[in-house]
Design a protein around this motif. Structure first.
Motif, PDB file in Angstrom:
ATOM      1  N   PRO A 124      16.503  -5.771  13.094  1.00  0.00           N
ATOM      2  CA  PRO A 124      15.890  -6.501  12.265  1.00  0.00           C
ATOM      3  C   PRO A 124      16.522  -7.773  12.030  1.00  0.00           C
ATOM      4  CG  PRO A 124      15.586  -4.168  11.405  1.00  0.00           C
ATOM      5  CD  PRO A 124      16.489  -4.243  12.743  1.00  0.00           C
ATOM      6  N   GLY A 125      16.021  -8.853  11.872  1.00  0.00           N
ATOM      7  CA  GLY A 125      16.891 -10.186  11.541  1.00  0.00           C
ATOM      8  C   GLY A 125      17.256 -10.863  12.862  1.00  0.00           C
ATOM      9  N   LYS A 127      14.872 -12.315  14.726  1.00  0.00           N
ATOM     10  CA  LYS A 127      14.041 -13.098  15.193  1.00  0.00           C
ATOM     11  C   LYS A 127      12.969 -12.752  16.258  1.00  0.00           C
ATOM     12  CE  LYS A 127      12.926 -18.060  15.022  1.00  0.00           C
ATOM     13  NZ  LYS A 127      12.969 -18.690  13.608  1.00  0.00           N
ATOM     14  N   ASP A 131      10.969  -7.834  13.822  1.00  0.00           N
ATOM     15  CA  ASP A 131      10.830  -8.005  12.356  1.00  0.00           C
ATOM     16  C   ASP A 131       9.594  -7.888  11.713  1.00  0.00           C
ATOM     17  OD1 ASP A 131      13.657  -9.326  11.571  1.00  0.00           O
ATOM     18  OD2 ASP A 131      13.424 -10.450  13.355  1.00  0.00           O
ATOM     19  N   GLY A 154       6.715  -9.841   7.494  1.00  0.00           N
ATOM     20  CA  GLY A 154       7.825  -9.839   8.410  1.00  0.00           C
ATOM     21  C   GLY A 154       7.729 -10.856   9.423  1.00  0.00           C
ATOM     22  N   THR A 158      10.410 -14.682   9.906  1.00  0.00           N
ATOM     23  CA  THR A 158      11.254 -15.001  10.667  1.00  0.00           C
ATOM     24  C   THR A 158      11.426 -16.478  11.117  1.00  0.00           C
ATOM     25  OG1 THR A 158       9.615 -15.245  12.321  1.00  0.00           O
ATOM     26  CG2 THR A 158      10.407 -13.052  12.236  1.00  0.00           C
TER      27      THR A 158
END
Length: 199
Positions: A124-125, A127, A131, A154, A158
């Motif tokens: 996660p994070g 992109k 996400d 989510g 991004t």
């Protein structure tokens, strides 16, 4: 309980969503990818719809495994293996049951998402589709509608991120300010799940 027809409806709804949003997905992919995400997924999900009509799998798990195999064989780039892995692993986790509970589906999808993370090395994070998928699976214990909302949020989240995985990561800082197409298509898949459930 969720039966085989439910899973067929899910895949059909996903194909319809990808059809509707193909140009948008490709537009998102244009500045940070190969500008083919929409057309690739459209081809793949049309093939999924066709093979489900031809072969008529008899269990929820078989529907997902067949759909996953067809995506791997028809979708170019990274999307085919990633979506194929998600569905095949989830299908395998469901086993041979003729009906499954929403809780069993949530756990199966969690297994699928973990397999996608292992395959792509994304967290996660970063992109990516992760996400959208991770918050969606977490929210699925509440409802299908909650999962759809979590996936959509989510995907939107991004936009300000710098890509750390996938083709977009080659752009470095220039990837900032663009919504990730993979997270966006993942949100469509989760939205189709809520649609199949009537939520």
């Amino acid at each position: 309980m969720l039966d085989t027809d439910f899973f067929r409806r899910w895949m059909t709804a996903a194909a319809a969503s990808v059809d509707r949003e193909a140009e948008h997905l490709t537009a998102l992919d244009s500045p940070i990818g190969d500008a083919d995400h929409g057309s690739n997924l459209q081809r793949g999900f049309r093939a999924v719809t066709a093979v489900l009509e031809e072969e008529a799998p008899g269990t929820p798990g078989a529907v997902l495994m067949l759909a996953g195999r067809r995506l791997v064989s028809t979708v170019g780039g990274a999307s085919g293996p990633l979506y194929g892995t998600l569905l095949r692993r989830a299908g395998k986790a469901l086993g041979d049951s003729g009906e499954v509970s929403a809780e069993q589906l949530a756990e199966a999808l969690r297994t699928g998402v973990e397999a996608v993370r292992a395959l792509g090395g994304a967290a996660p994070g970063d992109k990516t589709m992760i996400d959208a998928l991770v918050p969606a699976v977490d929210a699925l214990r509440d409802s299908f509608a909650a999962a759809r909302t979590a996936a959509e949020e989510g995907a939107l989240a991004t936009t300000p991120l710098r890509a750390r995985k996938g083709r977009a990561s080659y752009l470095g800082e220039r990837s900032i300010g663009h919504q990730d197409p993979g997270a966006t298509s993942a949100a469509l898949l989760v939205g189709a799940l809520a649609e199949a459930a009537g939520e």
